[in-house]
Design an enzyme around this catalytic site. Structure first.
Site, PDB file in Angstrom:
ATOM      1  N   PRO A   9       0.772  -0.808   0.126  1.00 17.16           N
ATOM      2  CA  PRO A   9       0.252  -0.573   0.034  1.00 17.16           C
ATOM      3  C   PRO A   9       0.896   1.591  -0.319  1.00 17.16           C
ATOM      4  CG  PRO A   9      -0.100  -1.478   2.022  1.00 17.16           C
ATOM      5  CD  PRO A   9       0.054  -2.439   1.461  1.00 17.16           C
ATOM      6  N   ASN A  10       0.276   2.139  -1.000  1.00 20.51           N
ATOM      7  CA  ASN A  10       0.632   3.802  -1.187  1.00 20.51           C
ATOM      8  C   ASN A  10       2.563   3.336  -1.567  1.00 20.51           C
ATOM      9  OD1 ASN A  10      -0.789   4.898   0.442  1.00 20.51           O
ATOM     10  ND2 ASN A  10      -0.918   4.293   2.007  1.00 20.51           N
ATOM     11  N   TYR A  22      11.272   8.940   1.632  1.00 26.19           N
ATOM     12  CA  TYR A  22      10.680   7.727   0.115  1.00 26.19           C
ATOM     13  C   TYR A  22      11.774   8.309  -0.728  1.00 26.19           C
ATOM     14  CZ  TYR A  22       7.540   6.077   3.748  1.00 26.19           C
ATOM     15  OH  TYR A  22       7.114   5.665   4.906  1.00 26.19           O
ATOM     16  N   ASN A  74       8.216  -5.170  -0.143  1.00 24.48           N
ATOM     17  CA  ASN A  74       7.924  -4.307   0.521  1.00 24.48           C
ATOM     18  C   ASN A  74       6.446  -4.174   0.842  1.00 24.48           C
ATOM     19  OD1 ASN A  74       7.830  -2.147   1.742  1.00 24.48           O
ATOM     20  ND2 ASN A  74       9.104  -0.405   0.141  1.00 24.48           N
ATOM     21  N   ASP A  87       1.742 -15.702   6.710  1.00 23.96           N
ATOM     22  CA  ASP A  87       1.814 -16.158   6.883  1.00 23.96           C
ATOM     23  C   ASP A  87       1.713 -17.420   4.965  1.00 23.96           C
ATOM     24  OD1 ASP A  87       0.638 -16.688   9.371  1.00 23.96           O
ATOM     25  OD2 ASP A  87      -1.655 -17.130   9.231  1.00 23.96           O
ATOM     26  N   GLU A  98      12.624  -8.979   1.740  1.00 23.01           N
ATOM     27  CA  GLU A  98      11.990  -8.246   2.814  1.00 23.01           C
ATOM     28  C   GLU A  98      12.555  -6.877   2.796  1.00 23.01           C
ATOM     29  OE1 GLU A  98      11.259  -8.137   7.211  1.00 23.01           O
ATOM     30  OE2 GLU A  98      10.314  -6.137   7.253  1.00 23.01           O
ATOM     31  N   HIS A 100      12.213  -2.502   2.852  1.00 18.82           N
ATOM     32  CA  HIS A 100      11.984  -1.144   2.767  1.00 18.82           C
ATOM     33  C   HIS A 100      12.964   0.313   3.041  1.00 18.82           C
ATOM     34  CE1 HIS A 100       8.702  -3.146   4.928  1.00 18.82           C
ATOM     35  NE2 HIS A 100      10.281  -4.099   5.805  1.00 18.82           N
ATOM     36  N   SER A 102      12.821   3.431   3.472  1.00 18.17           N
ATOM     37  CA  SER A 102      13.247   3.962   4.373  1.00 18.17           C
ATOM     38  C   SER A 102      13.985   3.084   5.059  1.00 18.17           C
ATOM     39  CB  SER A 102      11.720   4.867   5.289  1.00 18.17           C
ATOM     40  OG  SER A 102      10.915   4.071   5.458  1.00 18.17           O
ATOM     41  N   ARG A 107      12.578   5.295  12.813  1.00 15.07           N
ATOM     42  CA  ARG A 107      11.266   6.107  12.681  1.00 15.07           C
ATOM     43  C   ARG A 107      10.853   6.137  13.654  1.00 15.07           C
ATOM     44  NH1 ARG A 107       8.725   5.578   7.058  1.00 15.07           N
ATOM     45  NH2 ARG A 107       7.687   7.150   7.763  1.00 15.07           N
ATOM     46  N   ARG A 111       6.668   0.525  13.592  1.00 17.07           N
ATOM     47  CA  ARG A 111       7.786   0.674  12.375  1.00 17.07           C
ATOM     48  C   ARG A 111       9.297  -0.296  12.288  1.00 17.07           C
ATOM     49  NH1 ARG A 111       5.096   4.093   8.575  1.00 17.07           N
ATOM     50  NH2 ARG A 111       4.876   5.960   8.986  1.00 17.07           N
TER      51      ARG A 111
END
Ligand code: DQA
Length: 146
Positions: A9-10, A22, A74, A87, A98, A100, A102, A107, A111
């Protein structure tokens, strides 16, 4: 090697959303930059972005049936609380990194918690788009050593 690059999302809002955190690159820039790196290394990349938890899970399950070799994910804010995505990653048994943009560990406190971390083989953060390139390299090296 076939790698799926999944953004939650986003992340379609990159370039618009908090550029100080970002960066100024857009999602389209991300696809181009990461795609070029994959092509240079002869990797077949499939990009997927969704703002919905269920659609991300459906896509991860599709990766299982299509025998994708590696996943870069991400999960956006889902990172911090989606046991359903956790899961799904665990069940498909595909090496998953994984990523990210940032530094999630510097932060807000919420997070720094990742519920997907333990089902992923590696966590990369704070390197903006470069983190995705590093994730490709990491998956390739592991694949070639298998
Ligand atoms: C993010 C960090 C998350 O905390 C946030 O909700 C995002 C993006 C990152 O790439 O830094 O949407 O995953």
């Amino acid at each position: 090697m076939k790698i799926a690059v999944v953004n939650g999302p986003n992340l379609n809002f990159l370039g618009i959303r908090e550029p100080g955190i970002y960066g100024n690159d857009t999602y389209e820039d991300l696809v181009r930059i990461v795609g070029n790196h994959g092509s240079e290394l002869n990797c077949e990349l499939e990009f997927f972005q969704s703002n919905g938890e269920g659609t991300i899970i459906d896509f991860l399950q599709k990766c299982y049936y299509e025998k994708v070799d590696g996943i870069i994910i991400n999960p956006g804010a889902y990172t911090h609380y989606s046991y359903a995505i956790r899961d799904a990653i665990e069940s498909i048994k595909i090496p998953t990194v994984e990523v990210h943009l940032s530094n999630i560990h510097k932060r807000e406190g919420f997070r720094s918690v990742s519920v997907v971390k333990e089902v992923c083989i590696h966590q990369i953060y704070g390197k903006k788009i470069e983190g995705y390139l590093e994730a490709i390299d990491f998956l390739l090296e592991r694949h070639n050593n298998d």
